[in-house]
Enzyme design. Structure first.
Site, short mmCIF file in Angstrom:
data_model
loop_
_atom_site.label_atom_id
_atom_site.label_comp_id
_atom_site.label_asym_id
_atom_site.label_seq_id
_atom_site.Cartn_x
_atom_site.Cartn_y
_atom_site.Cartn_z
CD GLU A 113 4.56 -2.88 -3.17
OE1 GLU A 113 5.52 -2.39 -2.55
OE2 GLU A 113 3.48 -3.14 -2.62
CB CYS A 120 2.59 -0.87 3.76
SG CYS A 120 1.47 0.51 4.04
CG HIS A 136 2.77 0.02 -0.93
ND1 HIS A 136 2.50 -1.28 -0.66
CD2 HIS A 136 1.92 0.75 -0.17
CE1 HIS A 136 1.51 -1.37 0.22
NE2 HIS A 136 1.14 -0.15 0.54
N1 GLN Z 1 -3.51 -1.37 7.29
C1 GLN Z 1 -2.37 -0.54 7.41
C2 GLN Z 1 -2.74 0.93 7.35
O1 GLN Z 1 -3.79 1.27 6.93
C3 GLN Z 1 -1.36 -0.86 6.32
C4 GLN Z 1 -1.84 -0.59 4.94
C5 GLN Z 1 -0.98 -1.20 3.90
O2 GLN Z 1 -0.24 -2.12 4.16
N2 GLN Z 1 -1.10 -0.74 2.66
O3 GLN Z 1 -1.97 1.78 7.73
#
Ligand code: GLN
Length: 558
Positions: free
Chosen positions: A532, A393, A530
């Protein structure tokens, strides 16, 4: 799957906690689910959280730990992660209610006039709302496991407790079971384990009308039969309903420990359910593999919340699972991104020292600018030194920024999250995108503090042939869970790919970049989702399995 030899009624197990918090109630609930599932029963879970936030989405991970995301995009308590990891269930919006969410719904009904002028009260209106939330699971599964957050004695959880108390009357004794998780501390000076806190906690429960049927006693060692008998006597439960829940070396031992204590047999007896013996071989094998690894690898996680590991719960577990897939122990080393940045100011070598003897570098998700500089330095290190790298992410977004700045010559490239006026917004805020679940184009509003603008939950992703990602997943279409606002800016696709960035995964309409990788690097993957959240010990996620394998290769062991 429905068990053939029982009634179609859903039975409910309510799990409460006493004495103090952090007794591992969530793990206990998950382990109970695992045992019941291993006996062929269909199950589901629900977590009831007493706080007023409508969901944990806006809560500080420092305080609350990770926000776990379900397939349908619910932002939930991290206990749901345990539930999913220990079983094969897929949880949803229905699986986590907070007091805030319950009140919100009742107040909205009141505003719409649905209470027809009645005085709206905690009992019955709030408790009815809670009961309705719980009863949504009726008829769906054989057993629903409902964990009430907080500790008995808290003011906040009272409406939830009152609701589960009433449910025994509504659903019947044979269809409800109360399990109380308590602590039996060992007092060194006295040389014995003490039952008084448990007695008091049960007394508190009784005062609000709940007589527990079973006690799960957290303790350092095993409880003697005498002690169990004493607890049974004072707390009015059967002797075989006092279960020792000892500290274990590894959390995946819990189902086996519980089984040995007779927990599942007793639950089935009390709920009048007949099943065959549990199939626990996969659990035994898993624990054996975890305890006797042939290799060990060191993975560095570059984080912001490094002192509070609960914020990276699923990530931690997914890496362990990746280790299981490779017969390796994964030694996790959390490095603060700010430390790297600080050292970086004294020269890159100093920062590199923090990463020097690791076999893989992982930059996890995150929000806000803090730590970004250090994470980017770590990514440069991973790219240049050819250390296996997994960016999740925010980690993927920063890998894109790092590449744009250092390889594509876009010196000021940034995400609009950190610099709204950057001349090169390689990561930016997309106003609309196609949502595959609702089959509608989603319009993002301006960024609000409540986080209503996130892309949340499962989205499909198409993997391009001849890429690392495609080889790792060994299929063309994958589905992964998201939680972010910003996206890869398509206007930079050509510029970056010409320089050696590989876009290996995209949304089926090709509008959203989901995975990037790098030519001339043994293992470098950034994913916008994600992974995970979908890793399970028995089914390690392919990305984590492959990442650990690459780390082992880097180490030169394979
Ligand atoms: N801050 C980034 C976004 O909002 C990544 C978010 C995250 O890593 N879950 O896109």
């Amino acid at each position: 799957m429905k068990a053939a030899n029982r009634t179609t009624e859903t039975k409910f197990i309510f799990i409460t906690g006493g004495v103090l918090s952090s007794l591992g109630k969530g793990l206990a609930a998950a382990a109970i689910g695992a045992l019941l599932e291993s006996r062929g029963l269909s199950i589901t879970f629900q977590k009831l959280d007493p706080y007023i936030n409508v969901d944990p989405g806006t809560m500080n991970p420092f305080q609350h730990g990770e926000v776990y995301v379900t397939d349908d995009g619910a932002e939930t308590d991290l206990d749901l992660g345990h539930y999913e990891r220990y079983t094969s269930v897929s949880l949803s919006q229905k699986s986590n209610y907070t007091s805030g969410r319950i009140y919100y719904s009742v107040i909205n009904k009141e505003r719409r006039g649905e209470y027809l002028g009645e005085t709206v009260q905690v009992i019955p209106h709030i408790t009815d709302e809670i009961k309705a939330a719980i009863r949504q699971m009726e008829g769906e599964v054989d057993v629903a496991i409902v964990e009430v957050g907080g500790t008995i004695g808290d003011i906040e959880s009272l409406p939830f407790l009152e609701a589960i108390r009433q449910l025994r009357g509504d659903l019947g004794r044979r269809n409800t079971l109360y399990i109380h998780v308590t602590l039996v501390p060992y007092i060194k000076t006295a040389g014995e384990a003490k039952t008084k806190p448990t007695q008091h906690s049960v007394k508190e429960l009784r005062a609000i009308g709940i007589q527990p049927d079973m006690l799960l006693c957290r303790t350092d060692g095993a409880l003697s039969n005498e002690l169990k008998a004493k607890i049974a006597l004072f707390c009015s439960v059967d002797r075989d309903a006092v279960i020792t829940a000892p500290d274990v070396e590894n959390i995946y031992e819990v189902p086996l420990e519980f089984h040995q204590e007779g927990l599942d047999d007793k639950i089935l007896k009390l709920l009048n359910i007949w099943t065959g013996a549990p199939k626990l071989e996969p659990w035994r094998e898993l624990v054996m593999r975890i305890k006797n690894p042939a290799h060990a690898v060191r993975i560095v996680i570059i984080g912001k919340y490094v002192d509070f590991k609960e914020s990276y719960k699923s990530l931690h577990e997914a890496l362990v699972h990746g280790g299981v897939a490779n017969n390796a122990r994964v030694v996790l080393h959390y490095v603060s991104a700010e430390d790297i940045a600080e050292r970086g100011q004294n020269g890159t070598d100093s920062a590199a020292q923090l990463l020097a003897d690791c076999h893989g570098i992982l930059v996890p998700g995150g929000f806000g600018e803090r730590g970004v500089a250090g994470k980017i330095m770590a990514i440069t290190y991973a790219r240049e030194q050819k250390v296996p790298f997994l960016g999740i992410c925010l980690g993927m977004q920063l890998a894109t920024i790092e590449f744009a700045r250092n390889i594509a010559g876009l010196t000021d490239a940034d995400s609009t999250e950190f610099n709204p006026r950057t001349p090169h917004p390689v990561i930016y805020f997309i106003r609309e995108w196609y949502d595959y679940r609702s089959k509608q184009v989603q319009m993002r509003e301006e960024i609000t503090a409540t986080g209503g603008t996130l892309r949340l939950g499962s989205y499909p992703c198409q993997l391009h042939p001849d890429t690392l990602a495609r080889a790792v997943y060994a299929k063309e279409l994958i589905i992964e869970r998201h939680r972010h606002r910003y996206e890869f800016n398509n206007e930079y696709r050509q510029q970056l790919t010409e320089k050696g960035l590989v876009i290996s995964g995209v949304s089926p309409d090709d509008k959203l970049v989901e995975i990037i990788e790098m030519v001339d690097h043994p293992w470098f993957i950034g994913c916008q989702f994600h992974p995970e959240f979908k890793s399970r010990p028995m089914r390690p996620h392919p990305l984590f399995a492959a990442f650990i394998k690459a780390a082992l290769m880097h180490q030169g062991l394979r």
